[in-house]
Every structure is written in structure tokens, then in C-alpha cells.
Write an enzyme that holds these catalytic residues in place. Structure first.
Site, PDB file in Angstrom:
ATOM      1  N   CYS A  44       0.862  -1.176   0.063  1.00 28.98           N
ATOM      2  CA  CYS A  44       0.079  -0.167  -0.016  1.00 28.98           C
ATOM      3  C   CYS A  44       0.848   1.408   0.108  1.00 28.98           C
ATOM      4  CB  CYS A  44      -1.087  -0.018   1.177  1.00 28.98           C
ATOM      5  SG  CYS A  44      -2.221  -1.326   1.195  1.00 28.98           S
ATOM      6  N   HIS A  89      -2.865   7.132   2.952  1.00 26.49           N
ATOM      7  CA  HIS A  89      -3.159   5.892   2.189  1.00 26.49           C
ATOM      8  C   HIS A  89      -4.685   5.535   2.906  1.00 26.49           C
ATOM      9  CE1 HIS A  89      -3.793   1.723   1.436  1.00 26.49           C
ATOM     10  NE2 HIS A  89      -3.620   1.460   2.557  1.00 26.49           N
ATOM     11  N   ASN A 128     -10.380   0.243   0.810  1.00 25.34           N
ATOM     12  CA  ASN A 128      -8.881   0.105   0.712  1.00 25.34           C
ATOM     13  C   ASN A 128      -8.679  -0.499  -0.668  1.00 25.34           C
ATOM     14  OD1 ASN A 128      -6.082  -0.315   0.906  1.00 25.34           O
ATOM     15  ND2 ASN A 128      -5.988  -0.977   3.150  1.00 25.34           N
TER      16      ASN A 128
END
Length: 364
Positions: free
Chosen positions: A125, A277, A307
Site C-alpha cells: 500500500c 493511504h 482500501n
């Protein structure tokens, strides 16, 4: 002690800066709501929203690969930048089309950029921020003039759909930016990176099987190499130790953000927006609180996207720009955390950009 190398084209003279000049996001059309997940998982909408802040996510259709999403986002980012060319294509992803070869060369060719340098970045990520730093280094060194950086992930291909802990969190998507060589003082110049990792905690976020350590198939098994049939169901899918990840994510992102701000000579009071993020809403708010930032300065789209891994920051930027939340001249801090463990931050002043809307359909 971490040291930062500054590439240069001549002694004492820093090279050109990487300047953001194009932006686009893409998510597949299929929307999966919390109510739909509740039909197959022991959960409900309230439970999911309370713990993650997520209401829905987009999921790729069968037959849609990461490269399909990356191509759509990349094409629109090039259009946003007013160009059809780039001499380098970087794809940040945890879910490449294949273990070998990299996905970026295929994406480049499908975009009409055959011959361009093309490679993948694997930092889970944190991949988009690592990709930004890589692109900035190539531009500063004079190796590249224009870089197309795409964050793209299809976590639905590695997450067990019956995994109550993770199936509710992840969505599929792609976000892309175009970076050109420019002046470090102009709007859009990306700078003052902080990058880090800690492999001692690699087991916190992982897909155990499929690499050379635990082969999913192929090769001759040894006492340490089980056959595919011997692998457990969990070893074949994405796994995350949520409570420990939460603690590391908040600590690492806040520390990285402070380091990047210090390098830039900024304070949190200088920021207009914090773009982390999009892990889950509780993590984002905890990082903002740790930094002493009001939560309304934290740019989020996790409620509608989930996500999306390496795609989450560029997607959040594209959604915020489409909503007219981010405007030219705004000062932004980008911060990410991912498996590895990896983390990274950087900052920029938002430039004038043209954003292309997402079309109705994607063609695999």
C-alpha cells in the site's frame, strides 16, 4: 541514520524536479455494498461502518485484471496532462497480472507507449509513494522526461471472499499521475520524501504462498516446500493481523509525516490537506489526531472506495479534485503505510490540472 541522495546533472546543481501535470482515477463499475457482503458474512452494515468507515467498494468483474484498470487510469491521466507520450511507465501493485513478467510493459504497450522503460514497484500500500520517489529520481537524474505512474490493485483476486476480517475492507481500483521535468519551485513539484521499511514484521501483512519461499505450484517440493494440495486455505489468500497493523500504521505514518514536513521546513499548520493511504477511517483519523491536524483536513474517500492498496492515494486525490475540495495552491502532505512493512511521505503544492471524468464502462 537515513541519508538522502540528491541526484544532480552537474556538480552542486540539483537536477530537475518531478512536477505533477496529469491525474486520473478508475474504478470498475460493479459496486458491492455492505448489505451485499452481509448476505454471505456474519456481519451487517453498522458493524462494518463502525469499524472501518466503509459503506461500499468497487470490485472487478471476472476476467478483469489489474492491467485493465491500470490502462484505463493511465489513458485518462495522459489525457489530463494533454499528452499521448511518456518515456517511462511505472505500475505500483501488489496484484500483478502474473508473477512473471511485470505488468507495466503490457500496460505501456496497450497505451501506445511500446519502447518506453516500464517496470513494477512492489511496496504494497506504500507503492504509490515509493513510485513517486522513483519517478522523481529518474527525472532528477535526467533518465526520464515524463513518467506515467499508476497505482493499481485488484485485491478481490487475493482476498478470500468469506474472510470476514478482510473482505469488508478492500476494493479494486487504479489511480494514475503524469510527472514531467520541471522547476522545484513551481506548483506540482513533488519533494522532500521520507521512505522506510521494517522486514522484521513481514508476517503482519502477507500472502504466504505463491513465491519462492512457499511455492503455490510447480517445482519439486522439499521438506520445506509443501505441494499446492498441502497448503492451507489461508496460505493461498491475503492475511493481515489487524490490531498489530493498526498500531504500526498510526505510529509509522505519523513519524514519516513529521520527517517529511521537517525536511521541507513546514509545520502541520502550513498544510491545507493531509492525504493518507485509505486504509480505514479509524487509522486515518488516528494519524490526523497524532499529528495535531483537524480531521476535516484529512482527505478521505474510503467510505465509497474501500482500501484500494497502491491506488488509494491517487484515487483520493482524483475524487477530492472532482469534488472541488483540492484547489490550485493548496499544500498537501501524502503519507502511506503498507506490508513489508513499508511507509513513506512526501509533499507538494497543488497545480492547475484538468480532470477527465470516468466513462461508464471498462473493456477488459
Amino acid at each position: 541514520m537515513r541519508k538522502t541522495a540528491v541526484p544532480s546533472n552537474a556538480p552542486g546543481r540539483p537536477g530537475p524536479a518531478a512536477v505533477l501535470c496529469g491525474l486520473a482515477g478508475w474504478v470498475p463499475p460493479r459496486v458491492v455494498t455492505n448489505e451485499e457482503l452481509a448476505e454471505r458474512l456474519d456481519t451487517d452494515d453498522t458493524w462494518i461502518r463502525t469499524r472501518t468507515g466503509i459503506r461500499r467498494r468497487h470490485i472487478a468483474e471476472p476476467g478483469q485484471a489489474t492491467s485493465d484498470l491500470a490502462v484505463e487510469a493511465g489513458r485518462r491521466a495522459l489525457r489530463s496532462a494533454g499528452t499521448e507520450t511518456a518515456d517511462t511507465v511505472i505500475v505500483a501493485t501488489t496484484t500483478p497480472d502474473r508473477p512473471c513478467p511485470a505488468t507495466a510493459p503490457l500496460v505501456a504497450t496497450r497505451l501506445g507507449l511500446a519502447g518506453a522503460a516500464a517496470f513494477d514497484v512492489g511496496a504494497v500500500c506504500t507503492g504509490f509513494v515509493y513510485g513517486l520517489a522513483t519517478a522523481a529520481g529518474l527525472i532528477a537524474a535526467g533518465v526520464a522526461e515524463r513518467v506515467l505512474l499508476i497505482g493499481a490493485d485488484t485485491y478481490s483476486t487475493i482476498v478470500d471472499p468469506l474472510d470476514r476480517a478482510n473482505a469488508i475492507i478492500f476494493g479494486d481500483g487504479a489511480g494514475a499521475v503524469v510527472l514531467r521535468a520541471g522547476d522545484p519551485d513551481e506548483p506540482g513539484a513533488v519533494g522532500h520524501f521520507d521512505l522506510g521499511s521494517d522486514g522484521a514484521h513481514e508476517d503482519l501483512i502477507t500472502v504466504a504462498a505463491g513465491g519462492s519461499r512457499r511455492r503455490a505450484s510447480g517445482g519439486q517440493p522439499t521438506h520445506a516446500q509443501p505441494t499446492y494440495a498441502e497448503l492451507t486455505h489461508g496460505e493461498r489468500h491475503f492475511a493481515m493481523r489487524g490490531k498489530e497493523v493498526y498500531r504500526h500504521a498510526v505510529t509509522r505514518m505519523a513519524a514519516s509525516a513529521r520527517t517529511a514536513l521537517s525536511g521541507a521546513g513546514w509545520t502541520t499548520g502550513d498544510l491545507d490537506h493531509f492525504v493518507p493511504h485509505q486504509a480505514n477511517l479509524r487509522i486515518l483519523h488516528s494519524v490526523a489526531d497524532d499529528l495535531g491536524l483537524s480531521r476535516d483536513r484529512c482527505v478521505t474517500n474510503v467510505d465509497a472506495r474501500g482500501n484500494t492498496g497502491a491506488a488509494s492515494i491517487p484515487l483520493a486525490l482524483a475524487d477530492a479534485m472532482a469534488a472541488d475540495r483540492i484547489r490550485p495552491g493548496d499544500r498537501l502532505l501524502l503519507t502511506a503505510f503498507g506490508g513489508g512493512l513499508t511507509w513513506g511521505s512526501c509533499f507538494l503544492t497543488w497545480p492547475e490540472l484538468t480532470l477527465n471524468p470516468q466513462p461508464e464502462r471498462i473493456t477488459p
